[in-house]
Write an enzyme that holds these catalytic residues in place. Sequence first.
Site, short mmCIF file in Angstrom:
data_model
loop_
_atom_site.label_atom_id
_atom_site.label_comp_id
_atom_site.label_asym_id
_atom_site.label_seq_id
_atom_site.Cartn_x
_atom_site.Cartn_y
_atom_site.Cartn_z
N GLU A 1 -34.45 19.31 91.12
CA GLU A 1 -33.87 18.23 91.93
C GLU A 1 -34.82 17.82 93.06
OE1 GLU A 1 -29.75 18.76 92.93
OE2 GLU A 1 -29.20 18.86 90.81
N CYS B 1 -22.54 19.55 80.60
CA CYS B 1 -22.83 20.66 81.52
C CYS B 1 -22.72 21.99 80.77
CB CYS B 1 -21.83 20.62 82.67
SG CYS B 1 -22.07 21.92 83.87
N ASP C 1 -20.69 15.81 83.40
CA ASP C 1 -21.57 16.83 83.96
C ASP C 1 -21.19 17.09 85.41
OD1 ASP C 1 -23.84 18.65 83.95
OD2 ASP C 1 -24.81 17.20 85.27
N SER C 2 -21.68 18.20 85.94
CA SER C 2 -21.42 18.51 87.35
C SER C 2 -22.18 17.56 88.27
CB SER C 2 -21.84 19.96 87.63
OG SER C 2 -23.19 20.15 87.27
N CYS D 1 -29.48 24.72 80.16
CA CYS D 1 -29.07 24.07 81.41
C CYS D 1 -29.56 22.63 81.37
CB CYS D 1 -29.67 24.81 82.61
SG CYS D 1 -29.32 24.00 84.19
N THR D 2 -28.74 21.75 81.92
CA THR D 2 -29.08 20.32 81.88
C THR D 2 -30.41 19.97 82.53
OG1 THR D 2 -27.76 20.15 83.91
CG2 THR D 2 -26.71 19.44 81.84
N HIS D 3 -30.81 20.77 83.53
CA HIS D 3 -32.02 20.42 84.28
C HIS D 3 -33.32 20.85 83.59
CE1 HIS D 3 -29.03 19.81 87.31
NE2 HIS D 3 -29.90 19.56 88.27
N THR E 1 -22.78 24.98 82.02
CA THR E 1 -21.89 25.93 82.70
C THR E 1 -20.43 25.63 82.36
OG1 THR E 1 -23.50 26.02 84.50
CG2 THR E 1 -21.31 26.91 84.94
#
Length: 290
Positions: free
Chosen positions: A147, A70, A7-8, A197-199, A72
């Site tokens: 975050e 990720c 992941d990023s 999206c991961t978040h 993206t």
Amino acid sequence: MTIGVFDSGVGGLTVLNELLRLVPHADYLYFGDTARLPYGSKSAETVARYAISSARLLQERGATLMVIACNTATALAMPQIEKSLSVPALGVIAPGAQRVAAISRSKSAVVIGTEGTVASGAYPRALAAYGISATQKACPLFVPLVEEGWTDHSVTEEVARIYLSELFSRTGNADRRPPSKSAAASDSQPDVLLLGCTHYPLLKPLLRRLVPAQVSIVDSAESTAQKVAEIVSAMQKENPSTPVRPSASAAASASSIQFFVTDSVEKFQRLGQRFFSRKIENVSHLDLET
Ligand code: DGL
């Protein structure tokens, strides 16, 4: 078996959470490219270059199956990533789309993700293969809000309401009754919200409150882990000597998890703990060219 999760940054920990739940007997190597994030606002060329160098690193460290957590990176660079590796790789888009196809009755879905993911059109393409039309919306403010830890904050709720209001005509607490069967069948209103999206899994409770009751929320992290569980069990059936930790063994200990990050170890542990269900230990710093 050692599964590499790329992941990023910290968001891929939502995918690792699901993997640990559904494939508990594998060992894991997690790579968070924290020095070069965010990927969501970068060009396809840059994301491909970053993702390839990161995924190769996991392969060199012993990953035998790669999960590109990720969204993206999956959206912008999956074919290039696969080509650069000699081990099989799975991204998050195909499993997410497959899950939507399995549950959507109206054949219409809403996809939310980063600017890069949305601009790539990767989710609508994957969904179109199942005859599902997709409306997309980039939600760039969600990543920093998550975050910041503001997953249940009034500011985040307001931002989400604004993003979603364009997507669901009945967003909000109005009309939360499930539609009648015949209405649902003839209705081409989106009946799935795909979290691309991961978040976003951390925003699920908040989003659940905002979208109409008949809309199901699909989390690509969970769908991907389910797909990995299927792949691993197929690999074991094909080749029973596949060295996944033997679940039958009383000595089968918890998975070993090793983390690699390109920025501060301490920051990854602090921030990552909001995303991860276990204590984050075994973190090493790695330098990659920028
Ligand atoms: N991991 C990214 C994704 O799932 C979100 C964070 C970023 O932009 O790097 O698209």
